[in-house]
Enzyme design. Structure first.
Site, PDB file in Angstrom:
ATOM      1  N   GLY A 700       0.831  -1.205   0.000  1.00  0.00           N
ATOM      2  CA  GLY A 700       0.000   0.000   0.000  1.00  0.00           C
ATOM      3  C   GLY A 700       0.857   1.242   0.000  1.00  0.00           C
ATOM      4  N   GLY A 703      -0.487   9.218   1.529  1.00  0.00           N
ATOM      5  CA  GLY A 703       0.046  10.561   1.373  1.00  0.00           C
ATOM      6  C   GLY A 703       1.421  10.744   1.966  1.00  0.00           C
ATOM      7  CE  LYS A 721       3.128   5.136   7.356  1.00  0.00           C
ATOM      8  NZ  LYS A 721       2.343   6.170   8.075  1.00  0.00           N
ATOM      9  CG  ASP A 821      -5.651  11.953   9.026  1.00  0.00           C
ATOM     10  OD1 ASP A 821      -6.815  12.225   8.619  1.00  0.00           O
ATOM     11  OD2 ASP A 821      -4.768  11.495   8.281  1.00  0.00           O
TER      12      ASP A 821
END
Length: 987
Positions: A700, A703, A721, A821
């Site tokens: 995946g 942003g 990540k 968020d």
């Protein structure tokens, strides 16, 4: 009097002197006694009853005169220094309600609003306050039942207990306050009903008891006894049944607000008795019948809003002729023509008639005599031309006319309407050329002209519309080239020029539009190649270039777009192979049919479901898919032996070179050493992770970076990540620091675990997390995987777990942490579908946020579209209540299975408005919408417990209240979710 003429030696004179001496001494002693008594009480309260985190009471300190009259919030009588008023509003003081204040017998006014006063008002000591004339404890944390007022409260004039957490009924003693003029109980959790005994308050001028969870109840006819009432504010009070005829007795009433209830039946003719009325708010009810013509007699009326009801019939001429500033009749069943008299109104500012059945032409002179700033008459049957005077007063900001049968040209006059920022006139029969000057109106943010018959081209002057977010002009006859000046519209989010006659190449600079989410160019005559430098399209979700004349190969760079969900390149002249990189995309729909593509279909698309999207490419082949051509058989074994031997030789040579370089580097200082910080006890290091960050392991991207799944040799699976670098290094560093500072110091079962972080001098930033087998909640709900959550208990457990994680951030971390968020894509699910709150790239502690932004004002957008609390738009402030709002949206997603801005919603409607409307109807049909229709159809009915789901919706509606003060804390949300669980339910 005789003694005034006494001789100096008279004994009466001596008596007179002694008498006056003792009189003045007594008076002075009494004044001093009062002053000292008040002083002692205030000192004691400060030291033992109140916390003062802001230091507002720092000057409440002992002084030689023992006088409190110069202290903050204290007002004294100028003649005897007794305390008359205490006002600590907005001071931030906390603690239980200080009943001791009421021991000051001279006190008339006590106000401690917008603080953190907690506990209850049920103490017998409350009777000490009976001499007060004003008591304001609004916007605090008070709980329990409302207080009882003893018979001694004969002087109380103003009582404000709004915006607390009071529950239960309104006590009968509230109807026995003879002097009461103002009663405010709005924004509590009262769950009784509006009692008729409040009609006994004959002096009342204001009643505000809105936004409570009352049980269904009728507006009592005794309301008509309040002859002095000026303001009646009762929205969201769960009223049912008709408006009582007695409403007409309120001849002094200026504001009537009964909006957002379930009031039914017609508007009574007695409403004509409101001869002082200025504002009538009856929207969002179930009112039926026709508009009473008698409303036309209310000449003081300036605002009339009866939208979202079931009104029928016509708009009476007499009402249209009123000097109204606001006329809102939308979402009804009104028909007929709009009276010409509406155009004569010199005061009209705002006109909303949308979603009715009006027909005929709009009044030709509409706008000529006034300073109109907004008009919305969409979804009616209006014909004829657009009135050309709507912007005559140069104040028009929004013009919304879509879904009618308007014809003729776009009026030239709107080319000079500098005030315009929103234009939506789709789906009409308008024609001709749009004035060039219109394309250069600098304040425009939305241009929606789709489905008309406009022609001409888009001029280069469009570059001046710097704040444009939407340019939707599909289904017209626009032609010419798309000007390169369109690339200067850096705020553009949606660009739809489909089904026109545009030609020529697409400006390569279009890839500079970094905020673009939708690009639709289908059914034109565009030529040339598809732009390749698309790396900036980090927010693009939909790309449709079908039915054009594009040539060349499909850019493999499209496979790097992190959130692309829809890709249609069909019916062009594209050649070459389908890039393998496109298989990285999580496409909900794609179409490459009817091109000139060749080669083998990539394995990611080699599925029977995709056959129709690949047809019409004679050069494509597949081993299995029919009717595509079969790919040639593999080469012989000897061929592969040669290839393998060549690869082995290549690897050996490469290894030798690597060893040589490694030995050389032993004697050099490394240019980019990795700095590793471990946050958990783990059995691996960075060298076990970094070599696996390859394309094959990508699962995946978003942003902030790309996410990899890495299977370690020790048998553990982790998620890694790799944050984006490039020209956004500052943002990358901010995200990295936020994740490390937040997740590095917290531990909770419902917060994702950060295992370690790596960084080097070249700007690379890597974060290693525990791996969540089932991905994000958003993926499971919206990416055709929702069958995995067909059991309601799973969704309930996700709601509870995520709420517990957020509650931990808000209430158990020191200082508290705001996520900023919260959304379904940031709630990850493990193998057992237990949730973890993730992605803390925007998170900030309240302390650090206040230091950096002076009062929590954000310097960059915080949150994701559809989840952002409404107050952010006008305050730019983010608080923990912003997280609560976002979580309420997630709850709605869990129940409905729909995205926050699903395509099924109407104009200006999102999931919050859609669900709130159904939830407030409590399962009864309201304008065609019922509770059954909003529950996700993929939920197994055998597992659904409707009562639980309704309660969860109630929690969601409470969390998404428009006013932050009316939203519960996350700790309270956890309690409310637990309370929804039925006793017989099993999670």
């Amino acid at each position: 009097m005789p003694f005034l003429n006494l001789p100096p030696s008279s004994p009466y004179l001596l008596f007179f002197i002694i008498y006056f001496f003792f009189f003045f001494f007594f008076q002075f002693s009494v004044f001093a006694l009062f002053s000292n008594h008040d002083y002692d009480i205030l000192i004691r309260i400060k030291n033992t009853h109140l916390d003062d985190p802001k230091g507002c009471l720092n000057n409440w300190v002992p002084n030689q005169a023992r006088n409190p009259c110069n202290w903050t919030g204290i007002t004294c009588d100028s003649t005897n220094s007794s305390v008359l008023s205490i006002d600590l509003s907005d001071s931030g003081v906390s603690g239980g309600f200080p009943f001791e204040f009421c021991r000051i017998s001279s006190l008339k006014s006590l106000s401690i609003s917008n603080c953190s006063v907690n506990g209850t008002l049920l103490s017998p000591s409350f009777s000490l306050c009976s001499h007060l004339q004003l008591l304001n404890l609004s916007s605090n944390l008070l709980v329990g039942n409302l207080p009882e007022f003893s018979a001694g409260f004969t002087q109380l004039k103003i009582l404000d207990l709004s915006a607390n957490n009071f529950t239960g009924d309104i006590p009968q003693s509230f109807g026995q306050l003879p002097a009461l003029r103002v009663l405010r109980l709005s924004q509590n959790l009262l769950n009784g009903s509006l009692p008729s005994f409040l009609g006994n308050l004959g002096e009342l001028t204001e009643m505000a008891i809105a936004y409570n969870n009352f049980k269904p109840n009728r507006l009592p006819p005794e309301i008509g006894n309040l002859k002095k009432l000026v303001n009646l504010f009762l929205p969201f009070s769960n009223f049912v049944g008709p408006i009582p005829d007695s409403i007409g007795n309120l001849t002094l009433l200026t504001n009537l607000d009964l909006s957002s209830n379930s009031i039914s039946g017609p508007i009574p003719d007695s409403i004509g008795g409101l001869r002082s009325i200025k504002k009538i708010q009856l929207y969002n009810n179930r009112i039926s019948g026709e508009l009473p013509e008698i409303i036309g007699n209310l000449t003081t009326l300036f605002s009339l809003d009866i939208s979202q009801n079931s009104l029928t019939g016509k708009l009476p001429e007499k009402i249209a002729a009123l000097p109204l500033q606001y006329l809102h009749l939308s979402d009804n069943f009104l028909d007929g023509e709009v009276p010409e008299s509406l155009a004569s109104n010199p005061n009209l500012l705002n006109l909303k008639l949308f979603n009715n059945s009006f027909y005929g032409e709009l009044p030709r002179n509409l706008g000529l005599n006034t300073y109109l700033n907004e008009i919305d008459v969409s979804t009616n049957n209006f014909v004829g031309e657009i009135p050309k005077f709507l912007c005559h007063g140069n104040q028009l900001q929004k013009i919304v006319l879509f879904n009618n049968r308007l014809s003729g040209n776009f009026p030239e006059s709107y080319g000079s309407c500098d005030s315009l920022y929103y234009v939506r006139i789709e789906n009409n029969q308008l024609s001709g050329k749009v004035p060039d000057s219109f394309w250069n109106l600098s304040k425009l943010t939305n241009i929606l002209l789709a489905e008309n018959r406009f022609q001409g081209s888009i001029p280069p002057a469009i570059s001046g519309v710097r704040f444009l977010e939407d340019l939707l002009i599909s289904g017209n006859n626009f032609s010419g080239q798309l000007p390169k000046e369109i690339c200067k519209l850096r705020e553009l989010v949606r660009l739809d020029v489909s089904r026109n006659k545009f030609s020529g190449g697409v400006p390569s600079c279009i890839t500079e539009l970094q905020h673009l989410q939708k690009l639709d160019m289908e059914e034109n005559m565009f030529t040339g190649e598809i732009p390749k430098s698309v790396y900036t399209w980090k927010e693009l979700t939909e790309l449709n270039l079908s039915h054009n004349q594009f040539i060349g190969e499909i850019p493999p760079q499209l496979g790097d777009l992190p959130v692309l969900k829809y890709l249609d390149l069909s019916a062009n002249s594209l050649s070459g192979e389908i890039p393998e990189e496109l298989t990285k995309l999580k496409l909900g729909q794609f179409n490459f049919s009817n091109n000139k593509l060749t080669g083998k279909v990539p394995s990611g698309f080699d599925n029977e479901l995709f056959v129709s999207s690949l047809m019409g490419n004679p050069g494509l082949c597949s081993p299995d898919l029919k009717p595509l051509n079969r790919c040639p058989k593999p080469k012989s074994i000897s061929f592969y032996v040669v290839i393998v031997l060549s690869l082995i030789a290549f690897v050996l040579i490469g290894s030798l070179i690597w060893v040589i370089k490694f030995k050389m580097n032993l004697f050099k200082k490394s240019k980019s050493p990795w700095t590793v910080t471990k946050f958990q006890r783990v059995g691996f290091d960075e060298e076990d992770v970094i070599p696996h960050l390859t394309k094959a392991n990508i699962i995946g991207s978003g942003g902030s970076g790309t996410v990899f799944k890495v299977d370690l040799k020790i048998g553990q699976t982790i998620a890694v990540k790799n944050l984006w670098g490039g020209h956004n290094k500052l943002d990358t560093e901010l995200v990295f620091q936020s994740e490390v500072e937040t997740l590095g110091r917290i531990r909770h079962a419902n917060i994702v675990k950060l295992l370690l972080s790596c960084s080097n001098g070249e700007g690379s930033r890597i974060l290693v997390y525990e791996y969540m087998e089932n991905g994000s909640l958003g993926d499971v709900l919206h990416e055709h995987k929702s069958e995995a959550l067909s059991n309601w208990s799973k969704r309930y457990n996700i709601a509870l777990g995520a709420a517990q994680g957020l509650a931990y951030l808000h209430h158990d971390c020191v200082p508290p942490i705001i996520h900023r968020d919260v959304k379904s894509n940031n709630i990850l699910l493990d193998g057992e579908f237990q949730p973890r709150v993730a992605d803390f790239g925007l998170a900030k502690s309240m302390q650090r946020q206040a230091e950096a932004n002076d009062g929590n004002v954000m310097s960059r957008i915080a949150g994701s579209y559809g989840y952002i609390a409404p107050e952010y738009g006008y305050t730019m402030k983010v608080t923990e209540k912003s997280d609560v709002y976002s979580f309420g949206v997630v709850l709605m997603e869990l129940v409905t299975g729909k995205r926050p801005n699903d395509v099924c919603f109407r104009e200006n409607e999102d999931i919050v408005k859609w669900v709130t409307k159904a939830a407030l109807s409590e399962g009864k049909e309201e304008k065609g919408l019922s509770l059954d229709e909003i529950i996700d159809e993929k939920l197994d009915p055998r597992t659904c417990k409707v009562e639980e789901i309704v309660k969860i919706l109630d929690v969601a509606v409470l969390c998404t209240s428009a006013l932050p003060l009316n939203r519960p804390s996350m700790r309270r949300v956890v309690e409310l979710i637990r309370d929804t669980k039925l006793p017989y339910s099993k999670s």
